[in-house]
Design a protein around this motif. Structure first.
Motif, PDB file in Angstrom:
ATOM      1  N   VAL A   1       0.849  -1.181   0.000  1.00 45.87           N
ATOM      2  CA  VAL A   1       0.000   0.000   0.000  1.00 45.87           C
ATOM      3  C   VAL A   1       0.886   1.233   0.000  1.00 45.87           C
ATOM      4  O   VAL A   1       2.052   1.181   0.399  1.00 45.87           O
ATOM      5  CB  VAL A   1      -0.950   0.035   1.220  1.00 45.87           C
ATOM      6  CG1 VAL A   1      -1.937  -1.127   1.172  1.00 45.87           C
ATOM      7  CG2 VAL A   1      -0.183   0.006   2.538  1.00 45.87           C
ATOM      8  N   THR A   2       0.333   2.332  -0.481  1.00 45.24           N
ATOM      9  CA  THR A   2       1.008   3.616  -0.400  1.00 45.24           C
ATOM     10  C   THR A   2       0.122   4.534   0.445  1.00 45.24           C
ATOM     11  O   THR A   2      -1.035   4.200   0.721  1.00 45.24           O
ATOM     12  CB  THR A   2       1.217   4.237  -1.794  1.00 45.24           C
ATOM     13  OG1 THR A   2      -0.054   4.408  -2.412  1.00 45.24           O
ATOM     14  CG2 THR A   2       2.099   3.367  -2.657  1.00 45.24           C
ATOM     15  N   GLU A   3       0.665   5.663   0.849  1.00 46.64           N
ATOM     16  CA  GLU A   3      -0.134   6.616   1.595  1.00 46.64           C
ATOM     17  C   GLU A   3      -1.369   6.934   0.765  1.00 46.64           C
ATOM     18  O   GLU A   3      -1.276   7.135  -0.445  1.00 46.64           O
ATOM     19  CB  GLU A   3       0.687   7.882   1.836  1.00 46.64           C
ATOM     20  CG  GLU A   3       0.090   8.767   2.904  1.00 46.64           C
ATOM     21  CD  GLU A   3       1.034   9.882   3.311  1.00 46.64           C
ATOM     22  OE1 GLU A   3       0.530  10.916   3.733  1.00 46.64           O
ATOM     23  OE2 GLU A   3       2.261   9.707   3.190  1.00 46.64           O
ATOM     24  N   GLU A   4      -2.507   6.931   1.397  1.00 51.07           N
ATOM     25  CA  GLU A   4      -3.789   7.210   0.743  1.00 51.07           C
ATOM     26  C   GLU A   4      -4.373   6.027  -0.031  1.00 51.07           C
ATOM     27  O   GLU A   4      -5.369   6.194  -0.720  1.00 51.07           O
ATOM     28  CB  GLU A   4      -3.706   8.444  -0.172  1.00 51.07           C
ATOM     29  CG  GLU A   4      -3.180   9.690   0.527  1.00 51.07           C
ATOM     30  CD  GLU A   4      -4.045  10.156   1.687  1.00 51.07           C
ATOM     31  OE1 GLU A   4      -5.263  10.280   1.508  1.00 51.07           O
ATOM     32  OE2 GLU A   4      -3.493  10.369   2.789  1.00 51.07           O
ATOM     33  N   THR A   5      -3.779   4.818   0.066  1.00 50.20           N
ATOM     34  CA  THR A   5      -4.403   3.632  -0.525  1.00 50.20           C
ATOM     35  C   THR A   5      -5.643   3.283   0.288  1.00 50.20           C
ATOM     36  O   THR A   5      -5.585   3.228   1.513  1.00 50.20           O
ATOM     37  CB  THR A   5      -3.447   2.416  -0.493  1.00 50.20           C
ATOM     38  OG1 THR A   5      -2.307   2.695  -1.292  1.00 50.20           O
ATOM     39  CG2 THR A   5      -4.115   1.149  -1.009  1.00 50.20           C
ATOM     40  N   GLY A   6      -6.769   3.046  -0.388  1.00 47.88           N
ATOM     41  CA  GLY A   6      -7.961   2.569   0.304  1.00 47.88           C
ATOM     42  C   GLY A   6      -7.730   1.156   0.788  1.00 47.88           C
ATOM     43  O   GLY A   6      -7.260   0.304   0.030  1.00 47.88           O
ATOM     44  N   VAL A   7      -8.041   0.908   2.070  1.00 45.54           N
ATOM     45  CA  VAL A   7      -7.775  -0.404   2.667  1.00 45.54           C
ATOM     46  C   VAL A   7      -9.078  -1.137   2.978  1.00 45.54           C
ATOM     47  O   VAL A   7      -9.257  -2.296   2.634  1.00 45.54           O
ATOM     48  CB  VAL A   7      -6.909  -0.239   3.932  1.00 45.54           C
ATOM     49  CG1 VAL A   7      -6.678  -1.564   4.627  1.00 45.54           C
ATOM     50  CG2 VAL A   7      -5.575   0.411   3.579  1.00 45.54           C
ATOM     51  N   ILE A   8      -9.993  -0.443   3.649  1.00 48.89           N
ATOM     52  CA  ILE A   8     -11.259  -1.046   4.073  1.00 48.89           C
ATOM     53  C   ILE A   8     -12.360  -0.010   3.893  1.00 48.89           C
ATOM     54  O   ILE A   8     -12.142   1.181   4.145  1.00 48.89           O
ATOM     55  CB  ILE A   8     -11.183  -1.494   5.554  1.00 48.89           C
ATOM     56  CG1 ILE A   8     -10.184  -2.645   5.682  1.00 48.89           C
ATOM     57  CG2 ILE A   8     -12.549  -1.903   6.087  1.00 48.89           C
ATOM     58  CD1 ILE A   8      -9.834  -3.005   7.106  1.00 48.89           C
ATOM     59  N   ILE A   9     -13.545  -0.463   3.446  1.00 49.73           N
ATOM     60  CA  ILE A   9     -14.687   0.438   3.345  1.00 49.73           C
ATOM     61  C   ILE A   9     -15.699   0.042   4.415  1.00 49.73           C
ATOM     62  O   ILE A   9     -16.126  -1.111   4.486  1.00 49.73           O
ATOM     63  CB  ILE A   9     -15.342   0.390   1.948  1.00 49.73           C
ATOM     64  CG1 ILE A   9     -14.322   0.759   0.869  1.00 49.73           C
ATOM     65  CG2 ILE A   9     -16.554   1.324   1.902  1.00 49.73           C
ATOM     66  CD1 ILE A   9     -14.839   0.630  -0.549  1.00 49.73           C
ATOM     67  N   LEU A  10     -16.045   1.013   5.262  1.00 50.94           N
ATOM     68  CA  LEU A  10     -17.052   0.816   6.297  1.00 50.94           C
ATOM     69  C   LEU A  10     -18.384   1.352   5.791  1.00 50.94           C
ATOM     70  O   LEU A  10     -18.422   2.260   4.958  1.00 50.94           O
ATOM     71  CB  LEU A  10     -16.672   1.584   7.570  1.00 50.94           C
ATOM     72  CG  LEU A  10     -15.352   1.238   8.236  1.00 50.94           C
ATOM     73  CD1 LEU A  10     -15.148   2.133   9.454  1.00 50.94           C
ATOM     74  CD2 LEU A  10     -15.318  -0.213   8.637  1.00 50.94           C
ATOM     75  N   GLU A  11     -19.481   0.823   6.345  1.00 48.89           N
ATOM     76  CA  GLU A  11     -20.807   1.342   6.034  1.00 48.89           C
ATOM     77  C   GLU A  11     -21.512   1.604   7.352  1.00 48.89           C
ATOM     78  O   GLU A  11     -21.601   0.733   8.216  1.00 48.89           O
ATOM     79  CB  GLU A  11     -21.592   0.331   5.196  1.00 48.89           C
ATOM     80  CG  GLU A  11     -22.968   0.813   4.755  1.00 48.89           C
ATOM     81  CD  GLU A  11     -24.050   0.570   5.786  1.00 48.89           C
ATOM     82  OE1 GLU A  11     -24.918   1.442   5.936  1.00 48.89           O
ATOM     83  OE2 GLU A  11     -24.024  -0.480   6.429  1.00 48.89           O
ATOM     84  N   ALA A  12     -21.961   2.849   7.523  1.00 46.36           N
ATOM     85  CA  ALA A  12     -22.712   3.220   8.718  1.00 46.36           C
ATOM     86  C   ALA A  12     -23.838   4.155   8.297  1.00 46.36           C
ATOM     87  O   ALA A  12     -23.599   5.152   7.617  1.00 46.36           O
ATOM     88  CB  ALA A  12     -21.805   3.911   9.738  1.00 46.36           C
TER      89      ALA A  12
END
Length: 104
Positions: free
Chosen positions: A45-56
């Motif tokens: 990963v690099t800085e600002e790579t999306g890792v996890i998407i949460l839903e709330a």
């Protein structure tokens, strides 16, 4: 004179996770459901790579990597309910220092 005990539905306690010195944790910003996991152990990963998407509350929130590195652990699964501050993934920093140390 027995009283009925009504138990609130409690979230299971988040597991205690040791973070190695050369790693940093990606944590949940709020109580939410895991919608998507965009990385797996071994991914760079690099800085600002999306890792996890949460839903709330019908809103998506993408958690980003803080610094370049390699994902060592993913500690959640899609659909899982997580609490604010819960560790969801661990990333080994590319430079061997945790991002917090670099910001001093």
């Amino acid at each position: 004179d027995e009283q009925a005990i009504v138990e609130e539905p409690d979230l299971p306690p988040a597991p205690t996770v040791e973070i190695p010195d050369d790693c940093y944790a990606i944590t949940a910003a709020t109580t939410a459901n895991i919608w998507q996991i965009l990385v797996k152990p071994g991914d760079r990963v690099t800085e600002e790579t999306g890792v996890i998407i949460l839903e709330a509350m019908k809103q998506e929130m993408t958690l980003l990597a803080e610094a370049a590195g390699v994902v060592t652990d993913v500690l959640c699964t899609p659909g899982q309910l997580v609490t604010a501050g819960q560790i969801l993934a661990i990333v080994r920093s590319a430079d061997g220092a945790s991002p917090q140390e670099n910001r001093g």
